[in-house]
Design a protein around this motif. Structure first.
Motif, mmCIF file in Angstrom:
data_model
loop_
_atom_site.group_PDB
_atom_site.id
_atom_site.type_symbol
_atom_site.label_atom_id
_atom_site.label_comp_id
_atom_site.label_asym_id
_atom_site.label_seq_id
_atom_site.Cartn_x
_atom_site.Cartn_y
_atom_site.Cartn_z
ATOM 1 N N GLN A 110 -23.931 -77.104 -62.013
ATOM 2 C CA GLN A 110 -23.958 -77.952 -63.505
ATOM 3 C C GLN A 110 -22.883 -78.907 -63.506
ATOM 4 O O GLN A 110 -23.216 -80.247 -63.719
ATOM 5 C CB GLN A 110 -23.715 -77.202 -64.689
ATOM 6 C CG GLN A 110 -24.900 -76.517 -65.066
ATOM 7 C CD GLN A 110 -24.705 -75.365 -65.984
ATOM 8 O OE1 GLN A 110 -23.709 -75.075 -66.642
ATOM 9 N NE2 GLN A 110 -25.732 -74.740 -66.465
ATOM 10 N N ARG A 128 -22.948 -83.240 -63.156
ATOM 11 C CA ARG A 128 -22.182 -84.726 -63.964
ATOM 12 C C ARG A 128 -21.313 -85.364 -62.959
ATOM 13 O O ARG A 128 -21.245 -86.478 -63.095
ATOM 14 C CB ARG A 128 -21.174 -83.646 -64.715
ATOM 15 C CG ARG A 128 -21.855 -83.039 -65.745
ATOM 16 C CD ARG A 128 -20.874 -82.183 -66.866
ATOM 17 N NE ARG A 128 -19.795 -83.050 -67.398
ATOM 18 C CZ ARG A 128 -18.721 -82.367 -68.047
ATOM 19 N NH1 ARG A 128 -18.861 -81.154 -68.039
ATOM 20 N NH2 ARG A 128 -17.836 -82.913 -68.450
ATOM 21 N N LYS A 177 -21.661 -89.390 -62.498
ATOM 22 C CA LYS A 177 -20.712 -90.401 -62.665
ATOM 23 C C LYS A 177 -20.819 -91.343 -61.620
ATOM 24 O O LYS A 177 -20.350 -92.482 -61.683
ATOM 25 C CB LYS A 177 -19.295 -89.463 -62.646
ATOM 26 C CG LYS A 177 -18.305 -90.470 -62.728
ATOM 27 C CD LYS A 177 -18.112 -90.749 -64.501
ATOM 28 C CE LYS A 177 -16.811 -91.018 -64.909
ATOM 29 N NZ LYS A 177 -16.427 -91.737 -66.330
#
Ligand code: 5GP
Ligand code: ZN
Length: 135
Positions: free
Chosen positions: A63, A67, A71
């Motif tokens: 998870q 992210r 980014k």
């Protein structure tokens, strides 16, 4: 674990460029990046490989990797991202503390991981389907 390099980084006994940290994982930039922004998602508890990781921590790792990848796509304008996890020495693992590489990719950056390898096992795929069925 006492003599583990990544445990020392997690405990801040060795400096690193940390880009994220919570109670379960830390993310820092690889000291020897294969591309700009190469990051490592590392569970804080010491487990040697992903095969030792409890499923809940494995979920935390992936998870957070997602992210990080989002980014990287936004800030580095990369065209894609590789998740790579080396498990055990035979698979290229150098640091025996589980970690997931998140590697930004660019068109024609010429990095090669698994593509183009010819094993010669293409005629035996049926045999391995039986052997490797996990149900
Ligand atoms: P492995 O081959 O175990 O999957 O990858 C280990 C990674 O850790 C390598 O990409 C290597 O460059 C990185 N690494 C090794 N030592 C250090 C260190 O002291 N600091 C950081 N930030 N990365 C490290
Ligand atoms: Zn460790």
């Amino acid at each position: 674990m006492k003599d583990c390099l990544f445990c020392k980084i997690i405990k801040k006994e060795i400096p690193s460029e940390i880009i994220y940290e919570d109670e379960a994982v830390v993310v820092f930039l690889d000291i020897n990046p294969v591309n700009k922004g190469h990051a490592l998602v590392v569970p804080k508890k010491h487990f040697e490989t992903s095969l030792d990781l409890p499923d809940s921590i494995l979920c935390d790792v992936i998870q957070i990797a997602k992210r990080v990848a989002m980014k990287q796509m936004k800030e580095l304008k990369c065209g894609g991202v590789n998740y790579i996890m080396n498990n055990f020495k035979a698979a290229g693992q150098e640091v025996p503390h589980a970690h997931l590489h998140v590697i930004p990719r660019f068109d024609e950056d010429d990095l090669v991981f698994l593509q183009g390898n010819k094993s010669g096992y293409e005629d035996d795929i049926g045999e391995f389907r039986e052997k490797l069925n996990i149900v």
